[in-house]
Design an enzyme around this catalytic site. Structure first.
Site, short mmCIF file in Angstrom:
data_model
loop_
_atom_site.label_atom_id
_atom_site.label_comp_id
_atom_site.label_asym_id
_atom_site.label_seq_id
_atom_site.Cartn_x
_atom_site.Cartn_y
_atom_site.Cartn_z
N TYR A 93 -10.94 4.54 3.29
CA TYR A 93 -9.84 3.65 2.93
C TYR A 93 -8.50 4.22 3.42
CZ TYR A 93 -7.06 0.78 -0.37
OH TYR A 93 -6.16 -0.07 -0.96
N LYS B 254 -6.10 2.43 6.06
CA LYS B 254 -4.80 1.98 5.59
C LYS B 254 -3.66 2.60 6.38
CE LYS B 254 -5.32 -1.03 2.33
NZ LYS B 254 -5.16 -2.45 2.74
#
Ligand code: NAI
Length: 711
Positions: A448, A452
């Site tokens: 993640y 991101k």
């Protein structure tokens, strides 16, 4: 004659028009006002019927017909949307600017739709109204373009709240035309017959004016300045002298729908009418006429963004696959449908889309949904997200990949077609969604965090590619209570972290008012701050072109690592510029005052740009040029400027006036700045970093100039 495709997107205007109180009154009389609406007909305490707006800029709107090349014998007013920003004064000068935005093809026999958008400002400096107008061109169909997006206006299944009966006079068009629309179809019986009518017909905008008066009289009596938006479709022609019925239904606070019937036949002559009214919002940020796509808008943050944008006037595509938190499962349409329903119930406009952002086809379809339903894309919020948290050694490829696919590839898949649609319209606002996990790190979220943070790199370059088209790209790092965070955040905090605290920042970044691009903002719980990649001032180690030893790096690590006086760079070139400055500055052992990376910098006292180029061959130092092989192109702007090229090859230097065919490095600068630079008043690096000097092509080669010329 075919439609003129080249005219699409080209600026028309500004076209100015002076008007006085008499024009305001003449219009009011033309749309049936009289003693019962004296406020529009008598100069004492005169008010302006809002629909006067479009009639008053008729000179401008004829340009849409002329520039598009439609067959004028076949045109009728198709649709008209007016968005009112400020009350219309009773006199002054109007200035209108706009462009043709779309041509739609309804088929060979049915005709074409030509759409134009314009903005009108008053001499008092205020923006008065936006008009989106479509011309129905009966004789121009079949050119092979796309069909127009479908629009739906829902009428309540009950009697109207207001029924207004009006009887325009048999001579009404002869009076109305004096407000600007002198088209022969409304006055000349011969012309009307040639166009296929029994006699001259009413102006659609005249019936529109009757309707506007009826709407104001019933919904905001005596306060025409409270009209905010008026939309309608002209569906049938009307002969002068035919009585009409105007039917009005209130649908929500500040909203109504309306239509006009021929009172003799009950045929609908104006259909799909919408009217919005209320106080002029003080500096309210509105999205009227804007089309927004929000991915993953079926829940959490995306849902709140969608509701807020729709509340502020945007037409919204609510995308959501409706899968589980980890992206598994087949997905369900209900998440997106429920948000669309919420928006519609509040009187907004939205369509659902259930595509998966993780595939290129999904991305294309999401954008196609916006284009089909609303004709354009102005705003994109890349918000869809999933989580697959695991500590790194347990992070199997499928969990790594699934998160990359939704967050990073998902943003790419939707942004690519959306960016292309935005470029066509010379406008766009894109928001990426990053996370504190990516910006700062969070245990168990390597997948993640990587995806991101990658989005901020994506933004950094896309912002540069969008600059020319007024496409701003920014990034939000939200913190909010949602399905994604329900088991990560402590329960007491969860309550205080409603997505509604994040939404205002995101919505601002989507607005016309947002002039920043390439910025990242943390947002949550009512606290907001900017995040930036900061670069320390650093240090030149050893210098003089020599390679430092590893031990010297170790010794200088304190200085190298220091962030005191750190800077945020806008783009790569700015950072490279600073490196050059450091390398050519005193600490690198260069000549005193020698930050002249680009061109000499000595106080030579040149009085003209031409004199500098004349002196160049004589100042060339062949021994310093070595085997350099490069052509510099100078483009000097201003009255004293011009173009010169300087070719360095095998120890020779040739300076010529004009443009070289294949320059390796191009330098662009204003004449006065160039003189200042060559006369030692402006340091070349300062010129470069302040944007006065632009360098294109092989930027590293520009370093040579200082070395090989002794001006
Ligand atoms: P959420 O789970 O409530 O909403 C995300 C929505 O995206 C869901 O409705 C889901 O169905 C949809 N979605 C997932 N995969 C999709 C796909 N492939 N195609 C289309 N739709 C898909 O989560 P939340 O919290 O509202 O998150 C929104 C964004 O904000 C995400 O990108 C998330 O990573 C980011 N974020 C959220 C934080 C928070 O504190 N809530 C913190 C940092 C970032």
């Amino acid at each position: 004659m075919a439609l003129n495709m080249d005219a699409l997107g080209k600026k028309i205007g500004p076209i100015s028009k002076d008007y006085s109180w008499k024009d305001v009154v003449l219009y009011a009389l033309g749309v049936g006002a009289g003693f019962s609406n004296l406020e529009y007909c008598y100069e004492k305490n005169l008010k302006v019927i809002p629909s006067f707006s479009i009639a008053s800029v008729f000179d401008f709107i004829t340009q849409f017909g002329i520039q598009s090349g439609v067959n004028l014998a076949g045109i009728l007013h198709g649709e008209q949307e007016l968005i009112f920003h400020n009350p219309i004064p009773t006199e002054g000068t109007l200035s209108t600017e706009g462009k043709l935005t779309h041509y739609y093809d309804k088929g060979q026999k049915k005709g074409a739709l030509v759409v134009g958008e314009s903005e009108t400002r008053h001499s008092n400096g205020k923006k008065l109204f936006t008009s989106i107008l479509s011309i129905f061109a009966r004789l121009d169909g079949g050119f092979g373009g796309p069909d127009a997006p479908k629009k739906e206006v829902i009428f309540p299944d009950r009697q109207p709240d207001f029924l207004v009966e009006e009887a325009p006079a048999g001579n009404q068009p002869l009076l109305y035309r004096l407000s600007g629309d002198l088209f022969a179809l409304h006055a000349d019986p011969e012309f009307a017959k040639m166009a296929g009518f029994e006699m001259p017909i009413m102006h659609g905008l005249c019936t529109h004016g009757y309707s506007c008066r009826a709407l104001v009289n019933n919904l905001i009596p005596g306060e025409p300045e409270k009209a905010r938006r008026m939309y309608c479709r002209f569906s049938r022609t009307l002969y002068p002298g035919t009585p009409i019925k105007i039917l009005i239904w209130k649908t929500a606070p500040g909203k109504a729908v309306w239509r006009v019937l021929n009172a003799q036949t009950d045929d609908v002559v104006i259909d799909m009418g919408e009217f919005e009214y209320g106080d002029i919002p003080k500096e309210e940020i509105r999205f009227d006429g804007r089309v927004a796509i929000i991915t993953g808008a079926g829940a959490g943050l995306g849902r709140v963004y969608a509701l807020e944008l729709a509340k502020r006037g945007a037409k919204v595509v609510v995308n959501d696959l409706g899968g589980a938190r980890d992206g598994s499962g087949k997905g369900s349409s209900s998440a997106a449908d429920m948000v669309v329903q919420e928006i519609k119930q509040a009187g907004g406009s939205a369509v659902a889309n259930y595509d998966n952002v993780a595939t290129p086809e999904g991305g294309e379809n999401i954008v196609k949904t916006a284009l089909t339903a609303f004709g354009k894309v102005d705003i994109l919020i890349n918000n869809a997200g999933i989580l697959r948290d695991k500590s790194f050694t347990k992070m199997e490829p499928e969990n790594w990949q699934a998160v990359m696919n939704v967050h990073l590839n998902g943003a790419y898949n939707v942004t690519r077609p959306a960016f292309s649609a935005m470029k066509d319209n010379n406008y766009g606002r894109i928001v990426m969604t990053t996370s504190a996990a990516g910006l700062y790190g969070n245990f168990g979220q390597t997948n993640y965090s990587a995806a991101k943070l990658a989005l901020t790199g994506f933004m950094n370059t896309l912002k540069l590619e969008g600059q020319k088209y007024d496409i701003k790209v920014n990034t939000i790092a939200p913190v909010a209570a949602s399905r994604l965070t329900e088991d990560i955040l402590p329960p007491d905090l969860f309550e205080k972290m409603k997505p509604e605290y994040v939404a205002p920042m995101t919505i601002y970044l989507c607005s016309e008012k947002c002039k920043v691009t390439g910025n990242i903002y943390n947002a949550g719980m009512g606290f907001y701050n900017r995040v930036a990649v900061m670069t320390g001032p650093g240090a030149v180690v050893r210098g003089g072109g020599e390679y430092p030893e590893v031990e010297e790096i170790q010794k200088s690590l304190g200085k190298i690592s220091s962030l005191s006086g750190a800077k945020a760079y806008f783009q790569l070139n700015d950072q490279v510029g600073d490196v050059f400055t450091a390398l050519t500055g005193p600490q690198a052992g260069a000549d005193a005052g020698g930050s002249a990376a680009v061109a000499g910098g000595a106080a030579a006292g040149f009085s003209s740009v031409a004199a500098i180029f004349e002196a160049m061959p004589g100042a060339f130092q062949a021994d310093k040029a070595g085997s350099a092989d490069v052509v510099f192109q100078y483009i000097i702007a201003g009255a004293g400027g011009g173009d010169w090229s300087c070719a360095i090859k095998q120890g020779t230097c040739e300076v010529k006036a004009g443009k070289h065919e294949k320059p390796g490095c191009t330098l662009k600068i204003k004449d006065s700045d160039f003189l200042d630079m060559m006369n030692g008043k402006l340091k070349p690096m300062q010129a470069y970093t302040s944007g006065k000097l632009l360098i294109e092509g092989d930027i590293m080669k520009s370093q040579l100039i200082e070395k090989v010329f002794k001006l």
